[in-house]
Scaffold this motif. Structure first.
Motif, PDB file in Angstrom:
ATOM      1  N   GLY A   1       0.825  -1.202   0.000  1.00 12.13           N
ATOM      2  CA  GLY A   1       0.000   0.000   0.000  1.00 12.13           C
ATOM      3  C   GLY A   1       0.856   1.248   0.000  1.00 12.13           C
ATOM      4  O   GLY A   1       1.748   1.385   0.836  1.00 12.13           O
ATOM      5  N   VAL A   2       0.617   2.159  -0.954  1.00 10.55           N
ATOM      6  CA  VAL A   2       1.371   3.411  -1.003  1.00 10.55           C
ATOM      7  C   VAL A   2       0.414   4.574  -0.758  1.00 10.55           C
ATOM      8  O   VAL A   2      -0.805   4.428  -0.859  1.00 10.55           O
ATOM      9  N   SER A   3       0.968   5.729  -0.425  1.00 12.88           N
ATOM     10  CA  SER A   3       0.183   6.929  -0.145  1.00 12.88           C
ATOM     11  C   SER A   3      -0.766   6.642   1.042  1.00 12.88           C
ATOM     12  O   SER A   3      -0.295   6.235   2.099  1.00 12.88           O
ATOM     13  N   MET A   4      -2.083   6.783   0.880  1.00 13.02           N
ATOM     14  CA  MET A   4      -2.971   6.460   1.999  1.00 13.02           C
ATOM     15  C   MET A   4      -2.835   4.985   2.379  1.00 13.02           C
ATOM     16  O   MET A   4      -3.053   4.614   3.543  1.00 13.02           O
ATOM     17  N   GLY A   5      -2.449   4.153   1.423  1.00 17.22           N
ATOM     18  CA  GLY A   5      -2.196   2.742   1.718  1.00 17.22           C
ATOM     19  C   GLY A   5      -1.022   2.544   2.671  1.00 17.22           C
ATOM     20  O   GLY A   5      -0.900   1.487   3.299  1.00 17.22           O
ATOM     21  N   THR A   6      -0.156   3.557   2.775  1.00 22.62           N
ATOM     22  CA  THR A   6       0.915   3.539   3.781  1.00 22.62           C
ATOM     23  C   THR A   6       0.450   4.212   5.068  1.00 22.62           C
ATOM     24  O   THR A   6       0.749   3.730   6.165  1.00 22.62           O
ATOM     25  N   ALA A   7      -0.306   5.298   4.934  1.00 26.38           N
ATOM     26  CA  ALA A   7      -0.831   5.988   6.125  1.00 26.38           C
ATOM     27  C   ALA A   7      -1.660   5.038   6.978  1.00 26.38           C
ATOM     28  O   ALA A   7      -1.609   5.061   8.212  1.00 26.38           O
ATOM     29  N   ILE A   8      -2.422   4.167   6.310  1.00 28.73           N
ATOM     30  CA  ILE A   8      -3.207   3.142   7.020  1.00 28.73           C
ATOM     31  C   ILE A   8      -2.365   1.895   7.272  1.00 28.73           C
ATOM     32  O   ILE A   8      -2.452   1.266   8.321  1.00 28.73           O
TER      33      ILE A   8
END
Lengths: 260, 260
Positions: free
Chosen positions: A150-157
């Motif tokens: 997960g990148v972007s929000m996929g990393t934030a979460i």
């Protein structure tokens, strides 16, 4: 027991939709597997980006490729306030807002860190519930190796989720950074000790260079690698996609009888 | 015309030694090719590290792998003041000096930048002469695609060489940085516009983080990617070696009739 609400098979890959009930809410989920899959197999959880949804084109294409090439099962869910959990009109407005930020046309709002933290707090039990559910499937199984992408929000979460979920064995993160004051996120990154591949864009309007270096430095993993490329948030080069495949195959292997 | 001073073939790969005369000096060189190679093929030039030599174990093993897997020709030469250009005693002393620096036991001497600059000035025409020579070989050829690989001193020499050599189409660099005052090196990095993969160790005793970021930023290439990994100068993870293979295959292809 999972009850599939829709099933379809195309080009050797089956896609099944289902809902998971978490804290009184129904979380829409999807699982991709090779057509006719039987028995346990590696599983990759894929967290979509902000304003996207569980079946966004690039994610679904990657999931189908992993199922076809490596025999993997791939699980995705709609994040809180995304996908089938909001109306089409709300989704369109969200896409406009996020798009403007990513293109550098709008500033990152002061409240975004708080919004993301709240979203992650809701998403962590949702991911756990979805994972519990698919581990009961005969064609996924309880004892397989599991990765997260997960990148972007996929990393934030994903960072808080992976920190809280011992079943995840390796993770691809990216397009996100560590902001001052985000102590909970930093603690989560420090608590992660599994192999991490972290992809970062050098001219990202929503994740400044120093924030990316800060997040990379925070990961507690002994094996962690940061890939920096020129360009904007949405301009990850194609060869990074090939690198993710090799990362997962290195750590998860492939399903029985399949060559990578 | 190249006159080979020694030839041997083992495990499907031929290794041929020869000398190139440059400015009154004989520069020892080696070329690896698949056994029985005929016709043109991609070529990779490999620059060894400080205190090493053209046939150092890791470099020779990589060269043999490239010949076997991709059908490549691989060329290496002894850098000025290295390999067969110095006595065994001098080489042993050099290995001790460089080893102490790499392990962080000895400071990088004030004069090293000047030494490296002078070495690179001598090495650039030597590399060009060696390249001219092997392009005359029927089993290498003039019109093939050419890449460069070199980390540490292989980057200190490689950056000025690649900047001055339009025949090189892609390059792997690493384990080196940009020091303030090294204007010629910075100009060379800026003049490079070919695809670059730059590998960097985050706890490198001889290349501080900011120097590595500085060199990555200086490269003029539109396609450039920096891979950062934890650990010391000599601790590049094995998966980076796999990444170099894919980088070269992506940009150089493979010799006719060979799958990557």
């Amino acid at each position: 027991m999972i009850e599939f609400t829709r099933e379809k098979t195309a080009e050797g890959v089956s896609e099944r939709l289902f809902d998971v009930a978490v804290a009184g809410e129904r979380v829409p989920a999807v699982i991709w597997t090779p057509e006719g899959a039987r028995g346990h197999r590696p599983l990759v959880l894929m967290g979509h980006g902000g304003s996207q949804h569980k079946k966004i084109g690039s994610l679904a294409a990657r999931a189908r490729t992993y199922a076809r090439k490596f025999g993997y099962a791939v699980l995705a869910i709609d994040a809180p306030g995304h996908g089938d959990r909001i109306s089409r009109e709300e989704a369109a407005r969200l896409a406009e807002e996020v798009g403007a930020r990513v293109r550098g046309e709008a500033a990152v709002p002061f409240t975004l860190m708080k919004t993301m933290t709240e979203r992650a707090q809701r998403a962590v039990p949702e991911w756990k519930a979805a994972l519990d559910a698919v581990q009961g499937l005969e064609f996924v199984g309880k004892h397989q190796r599991i990765g997260y992408w997960g990148v972007s929000m996929g990393t934030a979460i994903g960072v808080p989720f992976v920190a809280a979920e011992p079943r995840i064995g390796c993770a691809v993160f990216g397009l996100a950074g560590l902001r001052s004051g985000n102590d909970a996120f930093e603690e989560a990154a420090k608590a992660i000790s599994i192999p991490v591949e972290f992809v970062f864009q050098w001219e990202d309007a929503v994740a400044p260079r120093e924030s990316g270096m800060g997040l990379f430095n925070a990961f507690g993993s002994k094996e962690k690698t940061m890939h920096i490329n020129p360009g904007a948030h949405v301009e990850i080069p194609n060869f990074e996609g090939a690198s993710w495949e090799r990362f997962f195959v290195r750590h998860l292997g492939t399903a029985d009888g399949r060559a990578a």
